[in-house]
Design a protein around this motif. Structure first.
Motif, PDB file in Angstrom:
ATOM      1  N   ALA A 109      31.897 -16.005 -43.348  1.00 37.03           N
ATOM      2  CA  ALA A 109      31.942 -17.174 -44.223  1.00 37.03           C
ATOM      3  C   ALA A 109      32.919 -18.213 -43.699  1.00 37.03           C
ATOM      4  CB  ALA A 109      32.314 -16.751 -45.648  1.00 37.03           C
ATOM      5  N   SER A 110      34.066 -17.754 -43.199  1.00 32.24           N
ATOM      6  CA  SER A 110      35.050 -18.686 -42.632  1.00 32.24           C
ATOM      7  C   SER A 110      34.503 -19.378 -41.388  1.00 32.24           C
ATOM      8  CB  SER A 110      36.346 -17.943 -42.286  1.00 32.24           C
ATOM      9  OG  SER A 110      37.000 -17.506 -43.457  1.00 32.24           O
TER      10      SER A 110
ATOM     11  N   SER B 104      31.918 -22.023 -42.363  1.00 33.29           N
ATOM     12  CA  SER B 104      32.514 -23.222 -42.954  1.00 33.29           C
ATOM     13  C   SER B 104      33.340 -24.029 -41.956  1.00 33.29           C
ATOM     14  CB  SER B 104      33.422 -22.831 -44.134  1.00 33.29           C
ATOM     15  OG  SER B 104      34.592 -22.167 -43.667  1.00 33.29           O
TER      16      SER B 104
ATOM     17  N   GLU C  26      36.250 -22.988 -40.678  1.00 32.60           N
ATOM     18  CA  GLU C  26      37.676 -22.637 -40.735  1.00 32.60           C
ATOM     19  C   GLU C  26      38.074 -21.702 -39.589  1.00 32.60           C
ATOM     20  OE1 GLU C  26      39.215 -22.485 -45.219  1.00 32.60           O
ATOM     21  OE2 GLU C  26      37.418 -21.263 -44.933  1.00 32.60           O
TER      22      GLU C  26
END
Length: 300
Positions: free
Chosen positions: A261-262, A265, A267
């Motif tokens: 997920a990071s 996104s 990040e």
């Protein structure tokens, strides 16, 4: 199925591309059609036989711990996944690894690959992403804490630094002098980790680079804590003046979901420096041995 087979312990000339039976998933297991796999430094140690006493491989062996692909089938008791799902997988070091057309892993060792990420990106994130987070969590740091990370521009170091930023901590990249600017761009602050510390100024540190582990420890104040994924040099922690938590990567599907997920996104970014076809596994391992400035990935 086609696989990169390690015939015997030794140099990269011990690899050959051969045909072996495709594995079949048992209860709780998933069969994956592998589209990409990553080469890790640990694979080189396995290939050379340095871990044979502790992890004896059934030769010929298939190496590879990180993979991305699609689910092709599964055994009894698997839920939450469907044939055709894009996933990443964390393979064990058992000689039945990811450098093959198909692979079988427990369903607890996979996570769904977000649509925003390619198979190559997915394969690059597994052990680097997990290990980076696990070093941070081993320290118990909180927002505002300043943390030195040696090997800050390596894949595990990058993962740790970007996670530290995500939780509001203050990472400092420990890098070679010629890479100080890169380190500052990534972490916000950097120091030359190749020279001994004039005086300790950190309560927390993460050691990912063996040759400078002693210098990293020297930067930590008495009573401070370091998380290390590399061996601690003899005498580097005289009198046990700091706490050292030695870590080994562990499979964690929930954490792998968070890593992906990071990355989706933006990040977390783990650069891919080289991509090779599966039949050039020897060149891929040589690139890792030469210190490739990013992940080395095999396309299947």
């Amino acid at each position: 199925m086609k696989a990169a087979l390690l015939k015997s312990y030794g140099d990269v000339d011990q690899f050959e591309i051969g045909d072996i039976p495709a594995p079949k998933p048992g209860p709780g297991e998933v069969l994956i059609k592998i589209e990409a796999s990553a080469v890790n430094p640990f694979d080189l140690i396995l290939r050379q036989g340095f871990m044979a006493q502790y992890i004896p491989l059934p030769l010929p062996a298939v190496l590879g711990g990180d993979a991305a692909g699609t689910i092709s089938g599964f055994g009894e008791g698997v839920s939450g996944f469907a044939v055709g799902d894009r996933v990443v997988a964390d393979f064990a070091a058992n000689g039945k690894g990811a450098h093959a057309e198909y692979g079988v892993v427990p369903s607890t060792s996979i996570a769904k690959l977000p649509a925003a990420l390619s198979f190559e990106q997915g394969a690059s994130l597994v052990k680097a992403g997990l290990t980076g987070r696990q070093t941070v969590e081993a320290l118990g740091v909180k927002a505002g804490d300043r943390v030195l990370v040696s090997g800050g521009l390596g894949t595990v170091g990058r993962s740790a630094i970007q996670y530290l930023k995500q939780i509001g901590a203050r990472p400092v990249a420990g890098v070679r002098p010629e890479r100080l600017n890169e380190g500052r761009q990534l972490a916000g602050e950097a120091l030359d980790i190749t020279v001994p510390a004039a005086s300790p100024s950190f309560d927390y540190a993460i050691s990912t680079a063996g040759p400078v582990a002693g210098n990293l420890i020297g930067n930590v104040r008495d009573g401070g804590t370091a998380a290390s994924i590399v061996p601690v040099p003899d005498g580097a922690n005289a009198g046990n003046r700091i706490i050292i938590r030695e870590l080994y990567h562990r499979t964690d599907a929930a954490m792998l979901d968070a890593v992906l997920a990071s990355a989706a996104s933006g990040e977390l970014v783990i650069p891919i420096s080289h991509t090779f076809p599966l039949d050039q596994i020897g060149l891929a391992q040589s690139a890792v041995a030469a210190g490739a400035p990013g992940k080395v990935v095999l396309k299947h």
